[in-house]
Design a protein around this motif. Structure first.
Motif, PDB file in Angstrom:
ATOM      1  N   LEU A   1     -28.135  23.601 -23.423  1.00 25.01           N
ATOM      2  CA  LEU A   1     -29.387  23.764 -24.160  1.00 25.01           C
ATOM      3  C   LEU A   1     -29.257  23.228 -25.585  1.00 25.01           C
ATOM      4  CD1 LEU A   1     -30.399  27.340 -22.946  1.00 25.01           C
ATOM      5  CD2 LEU A   1     -31.786  25.264 -22.649  1.00 25.01           C
ATOM      6  N   VAL A   2     -28.173  23.583 -26.246  1.00 24.43           N
ATOM      7  CA  VAL A   2     -27.932  23.111 -27.619  1.00 24.43           C
ATOM      8  C   VAL A   2     -27.786  21.589 -27.631  1.00 24.43           C
ATOM      9  CG1 VAL A   2     -26.268  23.168 -29.530  1.00 24.43           C
ATOM     10  CG2 VAL A   2     -26.981  25.301 -28.419  1.00 24.43           C
ATOM     11  N   ASN A   3     -27.053  21.042 -26.654  1.00 20.60           N
ATOM     12  CA  ASN A   3     -26.869  19.589 -26.580  1.00 20.60           C
ATOM     13  C   ASN A   3     -28.190  18.862 -26.348  1.00 20.60           C
ATOM     14  OD1 ASN A   3     -24.114  19.868 -26.963  1.00 20.60           O
ATOM     15  ND2 ASN A   3     -23.626  19.721 -24.784  1.00 20.60           N
ATOM     16  N   LEU A   4     -29.024  19.404 -25.475  1.00 23.91           N
ATOM     17  CA  LEU A   4     -30.314  18.762 -25.214  1.00 23.91           C
ATOM     18  C   LEU A   4     -31.194  18.818 -26.460  1.00 23.91           C
ATOM     19  CD1 LEU A   4     -32.310  17.376 -23.308  1.00 23.91           C
ATOM     20  CD2 LEU A   4     -33.032  19.661 -22.542  1.00 23.91           C
ATOM     21  N   GLN A   5     -31.213  19.957 -27.103  1.00 27.06           N
ATOM     22  CA  GLN A   5     -32.039  20.099 -28.304  1.00 27.06           C
ATOM     23  C   GLN A   5     -31.610  19.105 -29.381  1.00 27.06           C
ATOM     24  OE1 GLN A   5     -31.116  21.594 -31.505  1.00 27.06           O
ATOM     25  NE2 GLN A   5     -33.206  21.464 -32.269  1.00 27.06           N
ATOM     26  N   ALA A   6     -30.312  18.856 -29.500  1.00 25.81           N
ATOM     27  CA  ALA A   6     -29.786  17.956 -30.529  1.00 25.81           C
ATOM     28  C   ALA A   6     -29.910  16.477 -30.158  1.00 25.81           C
ATOM     29  CB  ALA A   6     -28.319  18.296 -30.809  1.00 25.81           C
TER      30      ALA A   6
ATOM     31  N   ASP B   1     -32.580  36.219 -10.116  1.00 27.29           N
ATOM     32  CA  ASP B   1     -32.351  37.211 -11.172  1.00 27.29           C
ATOM     33  C   ASP B   1     -31.777  36.554 -12.424  1.00 27.29           C
ATOM     34  OD1 ASP B   1     -33.278  39.235  -9.541  1.00 27.29           O
ATOM     35  OD2 ASP B   1     -31.278  39.940  -8.976  1.00 27.29           O
ATOM     36  N   PHE B   2     -30.938  35.544 -12.247  1.00 32.15           N
ATOM     37  CA  PHE B   2     -30.306  34.844 -13.371  1.00 32.15           C
ATOM     38  C   PHE B   2     -31.339  34.092 -14.221  1.00 32.15           C
ATOM     39  CE2 PHE B   2     -27.815  31.326 -15.263  1.00 32.15           C
ATOM     40  CZ  PHE B   2     -26.804  32.053 -15.875  1.00 32.15           C
ATOM     41  N   LEU B   3     -32.468  33.745 -13.628  1.00 35.16           N
ATOM     42  CA  LEU B   3     -33.500  33.024 -14.379  1.00 35.16           C
ATOM     43  C   LEU B   3     -34.012  33.834 -15.566  1.00 35.16           C
ATOM     44  CD1 LEU B   3     -35.457  31.350 -11.442  1.00 35.16           C
ATOM     45  CD2 LEU B   3     -33.767  30.289 -12.984  1.00 35.16           C
ATOM     46  N   GLU B   4     -34.025  35.162 -15.432  1.00 37.01           N
ATOM     47  CA  GLU B   4     -34.409  36.008 -16.568  1.00 37.01           C
ATOM     48  C   GLU B   4     -33.386  35.883 -17.696  1.00 37.01           C
ATOM     49  OE1 GLU B   4     -35.300  40.058 -15.466  1.00 37.01           O
ATOM     50  OE2 GLU B   4     -36.366  39.380 -13.669  1.00 37.01           O
ATOM     51  N   VAL B   5     -32.123  35.769 -17.338  1.00 42.85           N
ATOM     52  CA  VAL B   5     -31.058  35.575 -18.321  1.00 42.85           C
ATOM     53  C   VAL B   5     -31.247  34.223 -19.009  1.00 42.85           C
ATOM     54  CG1 VAL B   5     -28.549  35.332 -18.616  1.00 42.85           C
ATOM     55  CG2 VAL B   5     -29.464  37.046 -17.030  1.00 42.85           C
ATOM     56  N   CYS B   6     -31.660  33.231 -18.246  1.00 43.07           N
ATOM     57  CA  CYS B   6     -31.910  31.905 -18.817  1.00 43.07           C
ATOM     58  C   CYS B   6     -33.005  31.964 -19.870  1.00 43.07           C
ATOM     59  CB  CYS B   6     -32.299  30.910 -17.725  1.00 43.07           C
ATOM     60  SG  CYS B   6     -31.000  30.548 -16.539  1.00 43.07           S
ATOM     61  N   GLU B   7     -34.102  32.629 -19.538  1.00 48.30           N
ATOM     62  CA  GLU B   7     -35.210  32.754 -20.492  1.00 48.30           C
ATOM     63  C   GLU B   7     -34.769  33.494 -21.750  1.00 48.30           C
ATOM     64  OE1 GLU B   7     -38.906  34.249 -18.910  1.00 48.30           O
ATOM     65  OE2 GLU B   7     -38.599  33.141 -17.038  1.00 48.30           O
ATOM     66  N   ALA B   8     -34.008  34.556 -21.578  1.00 48.91           N
ATOM     67  CA  ALA B   8     -33.512  35.318 -22.723  1.00 48.91           C
ATOM     68  C   ALA B   8     -32.587  34.467 -23.579  1.00 48.91           C
ATOM     69  CB  ALA B   8     -32.790  36.585 -22.250  1.00 48.91           C
ATOM     70  N   THR B   9     -31.809  33.613 -22.949  1.00 47.06           N
ATOM     71  CA  THR B   9     -30.883  32.743 -23.678  1.00 47.06           C
ATOM     72  C   THR B   9     -31.642  31.711 -24.502  1.00 47.06           C
ATOM     73  OG1 THR B   9     -29.196  33.096 -21.998  1.00 47.06           O
ATOM     74  CG2 THR B   9     -28.936  31.155 -23.409  1.00 47.06           C
ATOM     75  N   VAL B  10     -32.692  31.140 -23.934  1.00 50.23           N
ATOM     76  CA  VAL B  10     -33.531  30.203 -24.683  1.00 50.23           C
ATOM     77  C   VAL B  10     -34.076  30.906 -25.927  1.00 50.23           C
ATOM     78  CG1 VAL B  10     -35.691  28.883 -24.634  1.00 50.23           C
ATOM     79  CG2 VAL B  10     -34.106  28.742 -22.700  1.00 50.23           C
ATOM     80  N   ASP B  11     -34.570  32.130 -25.763  1.00 51.82           N
ATOM     81  CA  ASP B  11     -35.095  32.908 -26.893  1.00 51.82           C
ATOM     82  C   ASP B  11     -33.994  33.196 -27.906  1.00 51.82           C
ATOM     83  OD1 ASP B  11     -37.532  32.948 -25.609  1.00 51.82           O
ATOM     84  OD2 ASP B  11     -37.346  35.022 -24.918  1.00 51.82           O
ATOM     85  N   GLU B  12     -32.853  33.659 -27.424  1.00 53.78           N
ATOM     86  CA  GLU B  12     -31.728  34.020 -28.295  1.00 53.78           C
ATOM     87  C   GLU B  12     -31.257  32.843 -29.145  1.00 53.78           C
ATOM     88  OE1 GLU B  12     -27.115  34.645 -27.333  1.00 53.78           O
ATOM     89  OE2 GLU B  12     -28.447  36.048 -26.278  1.00 53.78           O
ATOM     90  N   LEU B  13     -31.308  31.645 -28.573  1.00 55.60           N
ATOM     91  CA  LEU B  13     -30.886  30.447 -29.303  1.00 55.60           C
ATOM     92  C   LEU B  13     -31.979  29.918 -30.238  1.00 55.60           C
ATOM     93  CD1 LEU B  13     -29.003  28.558 -26.434  1.00 55.60           C
ATOM     94  CD2 LEU B  13     -27.978  29.679 -28.440  1.00 55.60           C
ATOM     95  N   GLY B  14     -33.121  30.586 -30.247  1.00 59.55           N
ATOM     96  CA  GLY B  14     -34.223  30.144 -31.109  1.00 59.55           C
ATOM     97  C   GLY B  14     -34.900  28.888 -30.591  1.00 59.55           C
ATOM     98  N   LEU B  15     -34.845  28.669 -29.279  1.00 57.06           N
ATOM     99  CA  LEU B  15     -35.386  27.448 -28.692  1.00 57.06           C
ATOM    100  C   LEU B  15     -36.680  27.667 -27.918  1.00 57.06           C
ATOM    101  CD1 LEU B  15     -31.999  25.898 -27.502  1.00 57.06           C
ATOM    102  CD2 LEU B  15     -33.335  25.299 -29.544  1.00 57.06           C
ATOM    103  N   GLU B  16     -37.221  28.902 -27.993  1.00 59.53           N
ATOM    104  CA  GLU B  16     -38.490  29.169 -27.328  1.00 59.53           C
ATOM    105  C   GLU B  16     -39.553  28.271 -27.955  1.00 59.53           C
ATOM    106  OE1 GLU B  16     -41.488  32.818 -26.171  1.00 59.53           O
ATOM    107  OE2 GLU B  16     -39.909  33.178 -27.614  1.00 59.53           O
ATOM    108  N   GLY B  17     -40.360  27.663 -27.121  1.00 63.41           N
ATOM    109  CA  GLY B  17     -41.365  26.725 -27.603  1.00 63.41           C
ATOM    110  C   GLY B  17     -40.823  25.320 -27.755  1.00 63.41           C
ATOM    111  N   GLU B  18     -39.509  25.171 -27.626  1.00 56.42           N
ATOM    112  CA  GLU B  18     -38.891  23.850 -27.731  1.00 56.42           C
ATOM    113  C   GLU B  18     -38.286  23.405 -26.400  1.00 56.42           C
ATOM    114  OE1 GLU B  18     -35.739  21.538 -30.610  1.00 56.42           O
ATOM    115  OE2 GLU B  18     -36.455  23.517 -31.168  1.00 56.42           O
ATOM    116  N   LEU B  19     -37.584  24.335 -25.714  1.00 54.49           N
ATOM    117  CA  LEU B  19     -36.976  24.037 -24.423  1.00 54.49           C
ATOM    118  C   LEU B  19     -37.361  25.106 -23.416  1.00 54.49           C
ATOM    119  CD1 LEU B  19     -33.319  23.037 -25.455  1.00 54.49           C
ATOM    120  CD2 LEU B  19     -35.276  21.525 -25.088  1.00 54.49           C
TER     121      LEU B  19
END
Length: 179
Positions: free
Chosen positions: A57-62, A87-105
């Motif tokens: 996620l970080v690599n794609l954003q950069a 079930d892991f997809l919820e973890v994925c969404e939380a990770t996007v949010d945690e990395l501050g990438l919601e609305g971007e990725l």
């Protein structure tokens, strides 16, 4: 199976199904322009995959979108059970949010056993999201929004895909994979 073989199988699936059947009208451009990054995970645990997801996620954003539009994180040895994967997809969404990438990725989902809610396992419409291996598709929100603006009604894409697969049927789906 080597990473090269896994990528080759994934490319074949993209070319014959996703692009070939026009299941995703946004996929052809980035694929033909070599802006799809294929990452084959060697992880054997969900926690290991989560760390790799963070990194991708970080690599794609950069990355410059003109060089890397999207990433397919293919993980053939972990989350092979669809319910665990789902079930892991919820973890994925939380990770996007945690990395501050919601609305971007965002993360889209593909799995060999994919099943939409309120369908039977062998219903042909499930095959719109059935891939040869479990994978997480990392997408840029701006690209999705641009594609939606160009395409219009995204619900119509979903309905068209169901019509396409129902017309194709299971036998037609199987013919796609004969060489």
């Amino acid at each position: 199976m080597s990473a090269d073989e896994i990528i080759a199988t994934t490319r074949r699936w993209l070319e014959r199904s996703v692009i070939g059947l026009d299941l995703c009208p946004f996929a052809a451009g980035p694929y033909r322009e070599n802006r799809v990054h294929f990452c084959v995970s060697e992880q054997r645990t969900a926690s290991g995959l989560l760390e790799e997801l963070r990194s991708e996620l970080v690599n794609l954003q950069a990355a410059d979108p003109l060089r890397r539009e999207t990433t397919l994180l293919i993980h053939p040895w972990v989350l092979t059970d669809f319910l665990e994967y789902n079930d892991f997809l919820e973890v994925c969404e939380a990770t996007v949010d945690e990395l501050g990438l919601e609305g971007e990725l965002q993360v889209a989902s593909f799995h060999p056993q994919y099943q939409f809610a309120d369908t039977q396992p062998d219903d042909i419409e499930n095959f719109t999201n059935r891939s040869p291996y479990p994978m997480l598709h990392l997408l840029r929100e701006a690209s999705v929004e641009q594609a939606i603006a160009a395409t219009g009604d995204t619900e119509e894409i979903y309905r068209r895909n169901i019509r396409t697969l129902r017309a194709l049927g299971h036998s037609g789906w199987q013919r796609l994979w004969r060489d």
